[in-house]
Design an enzyme around this catalytic site. Structure first.
Site, PDB file in Angstrom:
ATOM      1  N   ASP A   1      -0.577   1.913   7.434  1.00  0.00           N
ATOM      2  CA  ASP A   1       0.165   0.852   7.011  1.00  0.00           C
ATOM      3  C   ASP A   1       1.812   1.366   7.463  1.00  0.00           C
ATOM      4  O   ASP A   1       2.753   0.567   7.372  1.00  0.00           O
ATOM      5  CB  ASP A   1       0.163   0.499   5.417  1.00  0.00           C
ATOM      6  CG  ASP A   1      -1.168  -0.230   5.358  1.00  0.00           C
ATOM      7  OD1 ASP A   1      -1.315  -1.083   6.425  1.00  0.00           O
ATOM      8  OD2 ASP A   1      -1.813  -0.255   4.576  1.00  0.00           O
ATOM      9  N   HIS A  15       0.834  -1.344  -0.098  1.00  0.00           N
ATOM     10  CA  HIS A  15      -0.063  -0.083   0.060  1.00  0.00           C
ATOM     11  C   HIS A  15       0.754   1.379  -0.067  1.00  0.00           C
ATOM     12  O   HIS A  15       0.695   2.289  -0.745  1.00  0.00           O
ATOM     13  CB  HIS A  15      -0.867  -0.038   1.124  1.00  0.00           C
ATOM     14  CG  HIS A  15      -1.977  -1.054   1.057  1.00  0.00           C
ATOM     15  ND1 HIS A  15      -2.687  -1.195   2.056  1.00  0.00           N
ATOM     16  CD2 HIS A  15      -2.505  -1.742   0.048  1.00  0.00           C
ATOM     17  CE1 HIS A  15      -3.472  -2.344   1.966  1.00  0.00           C
ATOM     18  NE2 HIS A  15      -3.452  -2.617   0.540  1.00  0.00           N
TER      19      HIS A  15
END
Length: 360
Positions: A297, A202
């Site tokens: 993330d 991501h």
């Protein structure tokens, strides 16, 4: 129903909708919690979740609430399905209501989730005996466009889970396998933590497509955002992750191998695998950089991987550069916000001491 495992699902987002509906359709009792009063009110209007895609049906949810104590009372398994940056806060809120032998499962734990939560329980002087487990990824590829509706684009064929204490892993898997045979055990949380594929998948593509995002271009995150150069950077990050695993004596699958195991997708390299991922075909990129792909993330994925790397004297220059870039773009210090070795309870430990702690 009386003899079946009872579940609480914490978080009524994409994954929370999917778990709640799927578990209910499988015949399990589910209590669904969300902190947002409006979302809970909207869900209560019908008490149902409509699901389509890989799973189809209309699920009548047993309990929908924004009171955490009500949600977890009398349940066996607490499925936490919220961004990892909120794991510590929600578990602190649970402490007064937790009961002996309940299992908290972080879906997923990101990197070091179970370790962080064990620290939280210790710091909050939790009197109940709790098993903390984490998965390496979310069971579903899913999207909920509105409260009470969810599309499940795909259900993974394999999801790994580990536990603290590690001796309780078979007990955890037995409970989860009542509903989902996809869950398979791993010996320690280091395996699941370093299989945090979201941290690889991501942040870099988001940051390297900043121009597109800031000029409001519509594009598919995976199929358009993973250009050849972006794939090279992601593969380099992945190689650094694999090196950290080796330093801990762990052989981890590469991203390409993980996709093949999880979805049965084929491809000669990561670029081909991504392009062949049917559940990803229509996933659009966020229109803002203030996305969990970055604010979740990076601090709960990339930062603890980099921290663990330092503990075992492995260099992670590409991962570190993405952390720095994300901090600059969002104007935040992800190094300070993230899961440090101290927050994981690993400060000052060497590789042998860390491994011994994980097996305790």
């Amino acid at each position: 129903m009386m003899n079946k495992t009872k579940f609480a699902v914490i978080g009524a987002g994409n994954g929370g909708h999917a778990f709640s509906a799927h578990l209910t359709l499988l015949g399990f009792q589910v209590s669904l919690y969300d902190i947002e009063a409006k979302k809970v009110k909207d869900l209560k209007k019908t008490g149902k979740i409509k699901v389509n895609g890989a799973v189809q049906g209309e699920a009548n949810i047993h309990l929908i609430t924004n009171h955490i104590g009500e949600a977890i009372r009398g349940v066996d398994v607490i499925m936490v399905v919220i961004p990892a940056v909120y794991h510590a806060g929600i578990v602190k809120a649970m402490v007064p209501y937790l009961q002996n032998n309940q299992v908290i499962v972080l879906n997923p734990g990101a990197t070091g989730g179970a370790l962080e939560i064990r620290n939280v329980l210790k710091q909050e002087k939790c009197s109940a005996e709790i098993i903390v487990a984490e998965t390496n990824t979310l069971l579903y590829a899913c999207r909920s466009s509105k409260a009470g509706e969810v599309n499940i684009g795909g259900v993974k064929g394999l999801v790994y889970v580990s536990a603290l204490p590690s001796s309780k892993i078979n007990e955890v898997v037995e409970k989860l396998n009542e509903a989902f045979p996809q869950y398979k055990p791993l010996p320690t949380t280091m395996f699941t933590s370093l299989e945090n594929v979201n941290a690889m998948l991501h942040p870099a593509p988001m940051l390297l497509n900043t121009g597109r995002i800031e000029t409001n271009q519509t594009f598919r995150f995976y199929l358009d955002g993973y250009t050849p150069s972006v794939v090279k950077i992601v593969e380099n990050m992945d190689n650094e992750r694999l090196s950290v695993g080796k330093a801990f004596g762990i052989e981890l699958p590469s991203l390409s191998e993980w996709y093949k195991f999880s979805y049965g997708v084929k491809g000669e390299n990561l670029s081909e695998v991504i392009q062949n991922m049917k559940p990803y075909e229509d996933i659009q990129c966020s229109n803002t950089l203030n996305s969990r792909y970055l604010f979740e993330d990076i601090p709960t994925g990339l930062v603890p991987i980099s921290e663990l790397a330092k503990a075992v004297h492995v260099k992670t220059p590409t991962i570190d550069s993405i952390i720095e870039l994300g901090s600059t773009v969002l104007g935040r210090d992800f190094w300070a916000e993230g899961r440090s070795l101290s927050k994981l309870g690993l400060s000052g430990m060497n590789v042998n001491q860390i491994c011994e702690l994980l097996l305790a």
